[in-house]
Design a protein around this motif. Structure first.
Motif, PDB file in Angstrom:
ATOM      1  N   ILE A  50     -20.456  37.769   9.795  1.00  0.00           N
ATOM      2  CA  ILE A  50     -19.185  38.453  10.036  1.00  0.00           C
ATOM      3  C   ILE A  50     -19.087  38.842  11.506  1.00  0.00           C
ATOM      4  O   ILE A  50     -18.025  38.723  12.130  1.00  0.00           O
ATOM      5  CB  ILE A  50     -19.051  39.701   9.137  1.00  0.00           C
ATOM      6  CG1 ILE A  50     -18.946  39.280   7.685  1.00  0.00           C
ATOM      7  CG2 ILE A  50     -17.840  40.513   9.528  1.00  0.00           C
ATOM      8  CD1 ILE A  50     -18.704  40.419   6.730  1.00  0.00           C
ATOM      9  N   ILE A  51     -20.227  39.272  12.071  1.00  0.00           N
ATOM     10  CA  ILE A  51     -20.211  39.638  13.486  1.00  0.00           C
ATOM     11  C   ILE A  51     -19.820  38.433  14.331  1.00  0.00           C
ATOM     12  O   ILE A  51     -18.969  38.518  15.216  1.00  0.00           O
ATOM     13  CB  ILE A  51     -21.592  40.175  13.922  1.00  0.00           C
ATOM     14  CG1 ILE A  51     -21.875  41.487  13.203  1.00  0.00           C
ATOM     15  CG2 ILE A  51     -21.630  40.371  15.420  1.00  0.00           C
ATOM     16  CD1 ILE A  51     -23.235  42.075  13.526  1.00  0.00           C
ATOM     17  N   VAL A  52     -20.448  37.300  14.034  1.00  0.00           N
ATOM     18  CA  VAL A  52     -20.104  36.080  14.781  1.00  0.00           C
ATOM     19  C   VAL A  52     -18.629  35.743  14.586  1.00  0.00           C
ATOM     20  O   VAL A  52     -17.922  35.393  15.532  1.00  0.00           O
ATOM     21  CB  VAL A  52     -20.986  34.888  14.323  1.00  0.00           C
ATOM     22  CG1 VAL A  52     -20.500  33.603  14.942  1.00  0.00           C
ATOM     23  CG2 VAL A  52     -22.437  35.141  14.687  1.00  0.00           C
ATOM     24  N   ALA A  53     -18.146  35.863  13.369  1.00  0.00           N
ATOM     25  CA  ALA A  53     -16.750  35.527  13.089  1.00  0.00           C
ATOM     26  C   ALA A  53     -15.804  36.437  13.845  1.00  0.00           C
ATOM     27  O   ALA A  53     -14.806  35.986  14.403  1.00  0.00           O
ATOM     28  CB  ALA A  53     -16.489  35.612  11.586  1.00  0.00           C
ATOM     29  N   LEU A  54     -16.113  37.725  13.876  1.00  0.00           N
ATOM     30  CA  LEU A  54     -15.247  38.653  14.591  1.00  0.00           C
ATOM     31  C   LEU A  54     -15.252  38.339  16.081  1.00  0.00           C
ATOM     32  O   LEU A  54     -14.225  38.374  16.743  1.00  0.00           O
ATOM     33  CB  LEU A  54     -15.715  40.096  14.360  1.00  0.00           C
ATOM     34  CG  LEU A  54     -15.374  40.660  12.991  1.00  0.00           C
ATOM     35  CD1 LEU A  54     -15.990  42.038  12.805  1.00  0.00           C
ATOM     36  CD2 LEU A  54     -13.862  40.746  12.819  1.00  0.00           C
ATOM     37  N   PHE A  55     -16.450  38.015  16.575  1.00  0.00           N
ATOM     38  CA  PHE A  55     -16.578  37.669  17.983  1.00  0.00           C
ATOM     39  C   PHE A  55     -15.701  36.477  18.309  1.00  0.00           C
ATOM     40  O   PHE A  55     -15.078  36.398  19.362  1.00  0.00           O
ATOM     41  CB  PHE A  55     -18.056  37.370  18.258  1.00  0.00           C
ATOM     42  CG  PHE A  55     -18.324  36.829  19.616  1.00  0.00           C
ATOM     43  CD1 PHE A  55     -18.647  35.488  19.783  1.00  0.00           C
ATOM     44  CD2 PHE A  55     -18.285  37.645  20.735  1.00  0.00           C
ATOM     45  CE1 PHE A  55     -18.906  34.985  21.033  1.00  0.00           C
ATOM     46  CE2 PHE A  55     -18.546  37.140  21.991  1.00  0.00           C
ATOM     47  CZ  PHE A  55     -18.859  35.805  22.152  1.00  0.00           C
TER      48      PHE A  55
END
Lengths: 437, 284, 282
Positions: free
Chosen positions: C262-267
């Motif tokens: 999710i962190i990667v996706a938000l980034f």
């Protein structure tokens, strides 16, 4: 004066002789790294994890641990063995894999160690456990680690209320099941007579357990009723068809949805108080019942012989890998992990299935476990090992298991299904290197 | 003339990796398929026996049937739902958008093993969400002859974001001039969609479709945890059967022969399909 | 353009759409919510009837076990190493290959055959490649090393990256590319100044998908790792024991394992904005 000096010299030298070997022994395996392949089954995994610092302290051995669950461990081990990567020294394996590993020369026979090690005493183990985990073709390949036999769990309170006696055969068992199912009081509460699993992985046990009870063991020399001592198929077809038909009919007596039930669902159902009887692997259910949240149910639960047949055996032994360069250290390790003291400790702390006689008769356990251990011990003595041939994994998870499941769920009629099973079994034996006549 | 060589240099790293890691497995599989070979035991050469046995095997045909149903249903549903979602999410919806956009992609992030476990909980006949939503009790979606459809449902749940994300990225890459051109001409929204938007993203749709199609035919992780091929082989797809044959039975000969037939047939299908698309729409 | 009637109609449609999407999203994410809730419940209460949706009775027992006994940080670290590095490799190698195919002069037949061969590598069921790949790495003594895992993952993801990025490259309007070339841009400049910025949404999407594929890859993770490199899918598979299923703990691990993604996706969200890039380049 002289005498004092001489005496002290004698005492000192005696002390030195006594202590120095002790020091030497302690450092015997110092610097040795042992690569252990553990199974992800919680009790066994915890035992191995516990042993890491302990073994370092005691033997100077450093342990590297890899783990995998039942579904992938066999293949991963075979990959490592066949490619001779030497990545494992010791492996915790299910007994049914013995043939595949022994025949291929991937694990070493332990007979030399057993003979030459004065410390080792095989009589500490329950005979059945020792033989099942794992002896193959007369040679011992592993020391028994986790031993289990299928056990029936039942609701003492319901039995008492209805005046049931613990069933000892198929008819009595069925009477209880149907009586509870037809009882409006229990129907209302959603309580069923029994919850037995029909899904592919574990559901294959019941028809064979029933078959074992029907099979005439005197008619032929065989260990498991499937093939004789010459590895020729010796299945008694009419009896097996009967056993399967019995279980096909039982679908009507089971709670709806059991076709998709495997162990987790069955445990859940029983823990929810919705079944009066179930037959599962005892250690996991014991473990769940020991959870304080289930204290009430635990008081109401009793264990007994499975009644519907001869129980299936389930066991794990610790093997020494042939590619290992530290086999002496490996031997010490597996001796240590399976000795009587640790067997008791592992059962108490982690719930690992005991293999040592002492654990089953230990008095301190009677308080918590009551007569459960006695029931376990009996189950083990009657348990039947399905087999250990090199292609045994096909039996438990290959076409053979799928066909069994198809018959159980009624997809295949019993007669036709058993014919297919016999065909498949012949193939399995042939692929293991035993040509069929 | 640097350019002439340059284009080869640029694809060289990729080719090295492919050749390095693909050749041996292909060779291994090809060779292995001609033997009765139980991994860990000596192999016997048997020529085409494995292939012939495969044609006679009821398990193989069952897997084929299951796979066709699974793939066609799953990919079709994922495409439709993904397309609709992407188009809707492409509009100006204010602050709402980034949150929901990321939220909708979450099912794809979850490991297929965990997805299988979650859906196993959901499908539980006595405690699961599915029964609760339907208002029933004791219905086992994965315990009857229609188990495959429920596995497809779980697959669609997990992989629709895949389609959605690719199509959305393509939608966002359409140069605004092209869209504006449509508006000036006074075309209706629907017409604009069919004649302008859709063709612009046709490549993305094709590639997403092809990729998803290929992945679905090999589907394994989900089935492994949800039904393990059950009941009675009802949810065994080709991917699962090959897995079971190779991992559990260690029957390398049989597994590789199946894998090879599968690869060849799929390869032909996909090449023909892409070739046809290329001729009609100039995709490649 | 000021057309009041159309505007309010558009607003109504938009509101309707928002509602539909909101409801759909809630239903769609129900299983995730369920996983989350189960992870915060004690094992004994993980299944009950009727299903308990309310966020009450939440405990951290499962998380405690997962962090203390299962050393999940170690697994996360391994997964991060394997995934991030393999994604970087796949992207770099894949993008330059895609660039070559998209913008350089190729004979149509060669190009088509190569591209189709590349995608066909993805057809082979990975299970059949599992044993030979293991043998290759065993021979090279690379079992239980990160390079082996990274290589394997790069190999799997490369064809996917090449095809998708090639597609995004091809969709660029010819004029922009040609203009750049005429202006005397070198290929390198074209690549970095023009192509990449314009196709950022696409490339970021590919990055995300590749990361997810590596992060959740299970089969090869189990086979190629042993003592030092086990990744999160291996940990999760360890819960699939035939003796029983620890629903609470698995849910906890499942939830934890999607957080990095999710962190990667938000980034990546920041880069997927339409229209902006075109204006800037113009």
């Amino acid at each position: 004066m002289k005498r004092i000096i001489v005496l002290s010299l004698i005492v000192i030298s005696v002390l030195l002789i006594a202590i120095v070997p002790a020091f030497a022994a302690e450092k015997r395996f110092d610097g040795v790294t042992l690569k252990v392949f553990a199974n992800s089954h919680d009790p066994m995994l915890k035992a191995v994890k516990w042993s890491i610092p302990v073994v370092k302290e005691k033997f100077g051995i450093d342990i590297l641990m890899d783990e995998a669950p039942y579904g992938t461990q066999f293949d991963k081990a075979m990959s490592a063995f066949v490619a001779h990567t030497g990545q494992y020294d010791v492996i915790v394996g299910a007994h049914q894999w013995t043939g595949a590993w022994a025949d291929g020369g991937y694990v070493i026979p332990l007979d030399d160690y057993i003979k030459n090690d004065p410390e080792f005493d095989p009589s500490i183990y329950v005979e059945k456990a020792y033989q099942i985990n794992s002896e193959w073709k007369g040679i011992q390949y592993a020391l028994p680690f986790n031993m289990e036999g299928r056990l029936m769990f039942y609701r003492k309170d319901i039995f008492e209320k209805e005046g049931f006696k613990v069933p000892t055969n198929l008819e009595e068992w069925l009477n209880i099941v149907q009586s509870i199912n037809n009882n409006p009081e229990y129907k209302e509460k959603g309580i069923w007579g029994a919850v037995y699993m029909y899904a592919t992985e574990q559901g294959i046990s019941y028809p064979f357990e029933t078959y074992f009870q029907m099979f005439d063991w005197d008619s032929v020399k065989t260990e498991n009723g499937f093939w004789d001592d010459n590895f020729q198929v010796c299945i008694d077809k009419p009896k097996m068809v009967e056993a399967f038909q019995y279980w096909q009919d039982r679908l009507n007596d089971m709670p709806p949805g059991v076709e998709s039930y495997n162990l987790p669902e069955a445990y859940q159902f029983y823990l929810d108080g919705k079944a009066a009887m179930t037959e599962v692997w005892p250690l996991t259910l014991y473990g769940m019942l020991l959870d304080p949240a289930n204290a009430d149910l635990r008081a109401k639960t009793g264990t007994a012989d499975i009644a519907i047949g001869y129980p299936m055996s389930g066991g794990w032994g610790i093997f020494i890998c042939a590619d290992s360069k530290v086999q002496d250290a490996a031997w010490e390790y597996i001796k240590f992990m399976t000795n009587a003291e640790n067997d008791l400790f592992f059962f108490k702390e982690f719930g690992k299935g005991p293999s040592a006689k002492a654990t089953y008769t230990d008095d301190s356990l009677k308080e918590t476990y009551g007569d459960w251990l006695e029931g376990q011990s009996e189950a083990i003595s009657k348990a039947v090992c399905f087999g250990k041939i090199a292609t045994m994994s096909e039996f438990y998870g290959g076409n053979y298991a799928v066909i069994t499941n198809q018959i159980m769920t009624g997809k295949l009629p019993a007669e036709e299904g058993v014919d297919k099973l016999i065909e498949e079994l012949k193939g399995i034996l042939e692929r293991a290197g035993y040509p069929q006549q | 003339m640097i350019e002439k060589r340059l284009k080869y240099y640029l694809i060289l790293p990729a080719l090295i990796i492919f050749l390095g890691l693909a050749i041996y497995p292909l060779f291994f599989a090809l060779r292995g398929s001609f033997f009765i070979w139980r991994y860990g035991m000596p192999a016997q050469f048997v020529g085409l026996k494995n292939y012939i046995d495969l044609f006679k095997s009821s398990f193989a045909w069952n897997a084929l049937q299951n796979t066709i149903i699974y793939v066609v249903l799953a990919v079709f549903l994922e495409l439709i739902i993904g397309l609709v979602l992407a188009v809707l999410m492409n509009r100006e919806l204010g602050f709402f958008r980034p949150v929901v956009r990321t939220a909708l992609t979450i099912p794809m992030f979850v490991s297929p093993i965990v997805v299988g476990i979650i859906w196993r909980m959901i499908y539980n006949p006595h405690y699961g969400l599915f029964n609760w939503l339907l208002g029933t009790q004791g219905f086992a979606p994965t315990g009857n002859e229609y188990a495959l459809f429920f596995v497809v449902l779980a697959d669609v749940w997990q992989w629709t974001p895949f389609m959605y994300v690719i199509i959305l990225a393509a939608l966002q890459s359409i140069p605004p001039e092209i869209l504006e051109a449509g508006e000036i001409d006074g075309t209706t929204g629907w017409q604009k969609f069919i004649h302008i938007t859709l063709p612009s993203i046709s490549y993305a749709i094709v590639i997403a479709l092809t990729l998803r199609f290929m992945d679905a035919t090999k589907a394994l992780d989900l089935i492994y945890t949800l039904t393990y091929g059950g009941p009675g082989g009802g949810t065994e797809t080709i991917g699962f059967l090959i897995f079971r044959t190779a991992f559990n039975d260690l029957n390398i000969g049989s597994a590789t022969s199946f894998a090879i037939i599968f690869t060849v047939v799929m390869g032909i299908l996909i090449t023909r399909f892409l070739g046809w698309l290329n001729r009609r729409f100039e995709i490649v | 353009m000021f057309r009041p009637r159309k505007k309010s109609k558009k607003q109504m449609v938009n509101t309707a759409i928002i509602l539909v999407i909101a409801v759909f999203t809630i239903l769609y994410l129900l299983p995730i919510y369920w996983m989350g809730i189960t992870s915060f419940r004690p094992e004994a209460k993980s299944m009950s009837w009727p299903p308990n949706f309310s966020p009450t009775g939440l405990v951290l027992d499962n998380y405690r076990v997962v962090f203390e006994q299962k050393s999940i940080f170690w697994y996360i670290r391994n997964s991060l190493i394997a995934s991030i590095i393999s994604v970087i490799f796949s992207l770099v190698i894949g993008c330059i290959a895609a660039f070559s195919f998209a913008f350089m002069r190729w004979k149509a037949k060669t190009k088509t055959s190569l591209l189709i061969w590349i995608i066909s590598l993805r057809i082979m069921p990975p299970i059949a490649a599992a044993i030979p790949l293991f043998l290759i790495f065993a021979r090279l003594r690379m079992i239980d090393t990160f390079p082996a895992l990274i290589l394997a993952y790069t190999f799997f993801n490369l064809s996917f990256v090449i095809w998708l990025v090639y597609g995004f490259f091809k969709e660029l309007p010819r004029e922009i590319v040609e203009a750049g070339l005429i202006d005397g841009c070198s290929y390198a400049k074209l690549f970095t100044r023009v192509v990449i910025p314009l196709t950022t949404p696409g490339i970021m999407t590919v990055t995300l998908l590749t990361f997810i594929a590596s992060w959740n890859e299970f089969l090869f993770a189990v086979k190629l790792t042993a003592f030092n490199t086990r990744t999160i899918p291996v940990l999760i598979s360890g819960f699939m024991i035939d003796r029983g299923l620890l629903w609470g703990q698995v849910s906890a691990v499942g939830l934890i394992s999607i957080i990095p993604v999710i962190i990667v996706a938000l980034f990546i969200q920041r880069y997927i904005v339409s229209g902006l890039t075109f204006g800037a380049i113009k």
